[in-house]
Scaffold this active site. Structure first.
Site, PDB file in Angstrom:
ATOM      1  CB  CYS A   1      -0.887   0.234   0.647  1.00 19.13           C
ATOM      2  SG  CYS A   1      -1.339  -1.604   0.975  1.00 19.13           S
TER       3      CYS A   1
ATOM      4  NE  ARG B   1       4.060   1.877  -1.636  1.00 24.55           N
ATOM      5  CZ  ARG B   1       5.346   1.007  -1.505  1.00 24.55           C
ATOM      6  NH1 ARG B   1       6.218   1.465  -2.645  1.00 24.55           N
ATOM      7  NH2 ARG B   1       5.565   0.556  -0.285  1.00 24.55           N
TER       8      ARG B   1
ATOM      9  CD1 TRP C   1      -2.507  -4.149  -5.099  1.00 26.67           C
ATOM     10  CD2 TRP C   1      -1.585  -5.465  -3.703  1.00 26.67           C
ATOM     11  NE1 TRP C   1      -2.869  -5.040  -5.334  1.00 26.67           N
ATOM     12  CE2 TRP C   1      -1.998  -5.955  -5.122  1.00 26.67           C
ATOM     13  CE3 TRP C   1      -1.798  -6.310  -2.758  1.00 26.67           C
ATOM     14  CZ2 TRP C   1      -1.618  -7.339  -5.190  1.00 26.67           C
ATOM     15  CZ3 TRP C   1      -1.131  -8.192  -3.265  1.00 26.67           C
ATOM     16  CH2 TRP C   1      -1.053  -7.966  -3.960  1.00 26.67           C
TER      17      TRP C   1
ATOM     18  CG  ASN D   1       2.870  -0.603   2.858  1.00 27.50           C
ATOM     19  OD1 ASN D   1       2.968  -2.409   2.249  1.00 27.50           O
ATOM     20  ND2 ASN D   1       3.749  -0.576   2.172  1.00 27.50           N
ATOM     21  N   GLY D   2       1.618  -3.073   5.007  1.00 27.38           N
ATOM     22  CA  GLY D   2       2.095  -4.346   5.177  1.00 27.38           C
ATOM     23  C   GLY D   2       1.018  -5.244   6.176  1.00 27.38           C
TER      24      GLY D   2
ATOM     25  CD  GLU E   1       7.365 -15.596 -19.215  1.00 25.98           C
ATOM     26  OE1 GLU E   1       6.407 -16.518 -18.957  1.00 25.98           O
ATOM     27  OE2 GLU E   1       7.035 -14.451 -17.925  1.00 25.98           O
TER      28      GLU E   1
ATOM     29  CE  LYS F   1       6.996 -11.398 -19.459  1.00 29.45           C
ATOM     30  NZ  LYS F   1       6.281 -12.418 -19.393  1.00 29.45           N
TER      31      LYS F   1
ATOM     32  CD  GLU G   1       5.067 -10.136 -22.767  1.00 27.45           C
ATOM     33  OE1 GLU G   1       5.361 -10.830 -21.593  1.00 27.45           O
ATOM     34  OE2 GLU G   1       3.674  -9.591 -22.705  1.00 27.45           O
TER      35      GLU G   1
ATOM     36  CG  HIS H   1      11.835 -34.172 -33.826  1.00 22.44           C
ATOM     37  ND1 HIS H   1      11.832 -35.013 -34.930  1.00 22.44           N
ATOM     38  CD2 HIS H   1      12.116 -33.798 -32.792  1.00 22.44           C
ATOM     39  CE1 HIS H   1      12.574 -35.853 -33.965  1.00 22.44           C
ATOM     40  NE2 HIS H   1      12.872 -35.861 -32.377  1.00 22.44           N
TER      41      HIS H   1
ATOM     42  CE  LYS I   1       0.915  -6.318 -15.125  1.00 20.25           C
ATOM     43  NZ  LYS I   1       1.439  -7.042 -15.931  1.00 20.25           N
TER      44      LYS I   1
HETATM   45  C1  F6R Z   1       2.905 -11.761 -20.367  1.00 19.00           C
HETATM   46  C2  F6R Z   1       1.721 -11.495 -19.746  1.00 19.00           C
HETATM   47  C3  F6R Z   1       0.511 -11.816 -20.248  1.00 19.00           C
HETATM   48  C4  F6R Z   1      -0.231 -12.285 -19.178  1.00 19.00           C
HETATM   49  C5  F6R Z   1      -2.145 -13.182 -19.893  1.00 19.00           C
HETATM   50  C6  F6R Z   1      -2.448 -13.695 -18.591  1.00 19.00           C
HETATM   51  O1  F6R Z   1       4.203 -11.211 -20.281  1.00 19.00           O
HETATM   52  O2  F6R Z   1       1.982 -10.497 -19.153  1.00 19.00           O
HETATM   53  O3  F6R Z   1       0.567 -13.367 -21.171  1.00 19.00           O
HETATM   54  O4  F6R Z   1       0.469 -13.652 -18.687  1.00 19.00           O
HETATM   55  O5  F6R Z   1      -2.210 -11.612 -20.470  1.00 19.00           O
HETATM   56  O6  F6R Z   1      -2.580 -12.803 -17.304  1.00 19.00           O
HETATM   57  P1  F6R Z   1      -3.485 -12.919 -16.291  1.00 19.00           P
HETATM   58  O7  F6R Z   1      -2.200 -13.276 -14.751  1.00 19.00           O
HETATM   59  O8  F6R Z   1      -4.043 -11.630 -15.307  1.00 19.00           O
HETATM   60  O9  F6R Z   1      -4.348 -13.981 -15.836  1.00 19.00           O
END
Ligand code: F6R
Length: 614
Positions: free
Chosen positions: A2, A27, A75, A101-102, A487, A491, A494, A510, A609
């Site tokens: 928070c 935060r 949060w 916060n905590g 993964e 990254k 993206e 293959h 996001k």
């Molecule tokens: C990759 C990324 C996305 C999310 C995906 C699922 O860096 O951020 O691939 O992992 O959109 O999102 P959540 O986990 O919020 O369901």
């Protein structure tokens, strides 16, 4: 995670507090609130669910006068996001108000004790317990606020940054910290308080960073005092901050993504706190206690997720199968929901989602629920839609993830799935006591090992420019490191917009081996595990075709440097926990390549996001 703000001086507090909250909104933003001691000596608390803008709208017709106040953006950890659970929290008499916060870990015990003494609670939070405890001590022992806070903090286990107002002492704020940040700003006849310096630097560059176990006594027209909870006066260490406002919201990091990569050791500690005991030999998950029979009776586990969360599921699959002997499938939620999947009441469906709002994952949960499966959520955002739709679950507690490319959520998800697999394996008797003990111990060592993995940052920053020319990259890994390869590739795609593929190293021959030439960088995760020799052979296959190899290896490795162009070294760990470490240099690699290419790391094109549409 928070945000805390405070002001005491000659100006009106409210505008300063609101501006500060906006700076700290990264935060957490599920609810917000302010407390001010008004001109007539009343202690006014206003709070609302949602972002700071909701709070300001709510306060439009309220008395927000006063030159002393505290404010909070939340949060949620304990208690769903709501106005009732938002901070500040009053004490029983409404003479005190607290922001925090905590996490107060022993809040339940203290609450029961206070309830037995007749104290009534107005929220579900751990924070309210603290303010009620302080007031109880003030009344019982006839102590002023500062001393009562000292006594109370002796009884509290957990992490906190707190600030408390006392209506009867309108020229004072008492603040304290342990494991959660708190900064006091010193101005001309005024003081400021913040979770970081961002709400402060616009008014003063003189700050005191409180240390763990410190209490600040902030009184108007007096010198700032810093005292330990044992009552020892501390010398004031006033620092000058010289930071650009845009930067400090990211805690001094250039991007949220980098900040979140570096937060991972602390996130992992938060994720394990209260779940792995202090001796480091036992894991308890409340979901496992509440739904023991249902979870132990699982004939099959099906994981549904998207993107990075799906990759965490692939790690989980190997854990559940090898440790617990439970058949396990990992499904893209978007495919699962539109198939006619075989799901029965004997299945446990685990929905993995950072945001808890991903539309496909939510729809997959609903489908599985209709077919009678038991639903378990592994999410980060408290009170979001997926945890609300599940039968039970475990939050990963890594704090708000703002960088669009997910980093700390991945390691948090892997950690929770590891703890769940360990709980199930122990209960099912599918691991020996010795193996269980060794694995739990190793998990507790992970935050320290992650710190060592983060030390690769400088090396990777220097390597990154070599790869900016690439149009395609290949990431190879086997076993637990195959999801890490996926993964790492995700990254890079993206945020740098370089095409990348993650592949099981042996599958390369293959098909993808046809692509290999000196123009295509190949990143191989080649840490010490039972497939190590085989991965060395795969590296040689790449080299034989002119490929350029960068390998992630375990410390002490002397063989792979003979075959690789670059070697990045990681601490040793158990095979199943390698994703927790090996993902870190690949996050850093994607980050630094994107920075070198001048890309907008935190706001990559076309991405959001939280994907709340299908
Ligand atoms: C990759 C990324 C996305 C999310 C995906 C699922 O860096 O951020 O691939 O992992 O959109 O999102 P959540 O986990 O919020 O369901």
């Amino acid at each position: 995670m928070c945000g805390i703000v405070g002001y005491i001086g000659k100006k009106q507090a409210y505008p300063i507090l609101i501006k500060g909250l906006k700076r700290l909104e990264y935060r957490g933003y599920d609810s917000a609130g302010v407390a001010m001691i008004g001109e007539c000596g009343e202690l006014n608390v206003y709070k609302t669910k949602g972002k700071v803008d909701n709070l300001t709208e709510y306060c439009n017709d309220k008395d927000v006068s006063g030159c002393v106040g505290i404010a909070h953006t939340r949060w949620a950890t304990h208690g769903e996001p709501s106005a009732r659970n938002a901070h500040p929290h009053y004490s029983r008499s409404r003479n005190l108000a607290i922001i925090h916060n905590g996490i107060i870990e022993n809040y339940a015990d203290i609450k029961v004790r206070l309830q037995a003494e007749g104290v009534e609670f107005r929220s579900d939070t751990d924070t309210e317990v603290l303010v009620q405890l302080v007031e109880y001590i003030m009344e019982k022992k006839n102590l002023p606020l500062l001393e009562a806070v000292q006594v109370a903090l002796h009884q509290v286990i957990g992490a906190y940054a707190i600030a408390i107002l006392d209506r009867r002492e309108p020229r004072q704020i008492v603040a304290a910290r342990k494991q959660s940040p708190l900064v006091v700003g010193i101005g001309e006849d005024e003081f400021f308080l913040g979770s970081d310096a961002s709400p402060i630097v616009e008014y003063t560059d003189r700050v005191v960073y409180l240390e763990d176990g410190n209490i600040a006594l902030i009184r108007l027209d007096e010198e700032l005092r810093v005292i330990t909870i044992l009552g020892e006066e501390q010398e004031l260490k006033v620092k000058t901050v010289d930071i650009d406002l845009g930067q400090i919201e990211k805690g001094g990091y250039e991007h949220f993504m980098l900040k979140e990569i570096f937060e991972q050791p602390e996130c992992l500690m938060n994720c394990m706190r209260g779940r792995i005991n202090v001796e480091g030999n036992h894991v308890t998950l409340s979901a496992m206690i509440d739904h023991r029979q249902r979870l132990l009776g699982a004939k099959r586990i099906v994981m549904v997720a998207c993107g990075t969360s799906w990759h965490a599921g692939l790690v989980g699959k190997q854990l559940f199968e090898s440790l617990c002997g439970i058949p396990c499938e990992v499904e893209y939620a978007s495919e699962f929901r539109y198939r006619n999947p075989v799901v029965t009441k004997d299945d446990v469906v685990i929905a993995i989602s950072q945001s808890g709002e991903t539309a496909d994952t939510l729809a997959a949960v609903q489908l599985a629920k209709e077919r009678g499966a038991f639903i378990y959520g592994v999410c980060n955002a408290i009170g979001s839609s997926i945890p609300r739709a599940t039968d039970t679950g475990t939050y990963i507690h890594v704090g708000p993830e703002i960088g669009v490319a997910s980093t700390k959520a991945f390691t948090g998800q892997v950690a929770v799935l590891s703890m769940l697999a360990l709980c199930l394996a122990k209960e099912r008797g599918s691991v020996s006591d010795e193996q269980y003990g060794e694995m739990v111990k190793e998990l507790t060592l992970m935050p320290r090992k992650m710190e060592l993995a983060l030390k690769t940052n400088e090396q990777i920053r220097h390597l990154a420019p070599i790869f900016t020319y690439a149009k395609n990259c290949l990431y190879l890994g086997r076993g637990y490191n195959f999801p890490v390869a996926l993964e790492g590739a995700l990254k890079l795609k993206e945020i740098s917009y370089i095409h990348a593929e993650g592949y099981p190293a042996a599958e390369m021959k293959h098909g993808p081996i046809a692509l290999i030439d000196s123009e295509m960088p190949v990143f191989v995760i080649a840490t010490h595990d039972h497939l190590y020799e085989k991965v060395i052979s795969n590296i040689q296959e790449v080299r034989a075709r002119g490929g350029r190899v960068t390998a992630l290896v375990t410390e002490g490795d002397t063989r792979i440097q003979k075959y690789a162009d670059h070697v990045v070294t990681l601490p040793d760990t158990l095979e199943c926990f390698q994703p927790l470490l090996a993902s870190i240099p690949l996050q850093l690699l994607a980050y630094h390549i994107a920075v070198c290419k001048g890309k907008d790391v935190d706001r990559p094109r076309n991405l959001a996001k939280s994907v709340t549409v299908e």
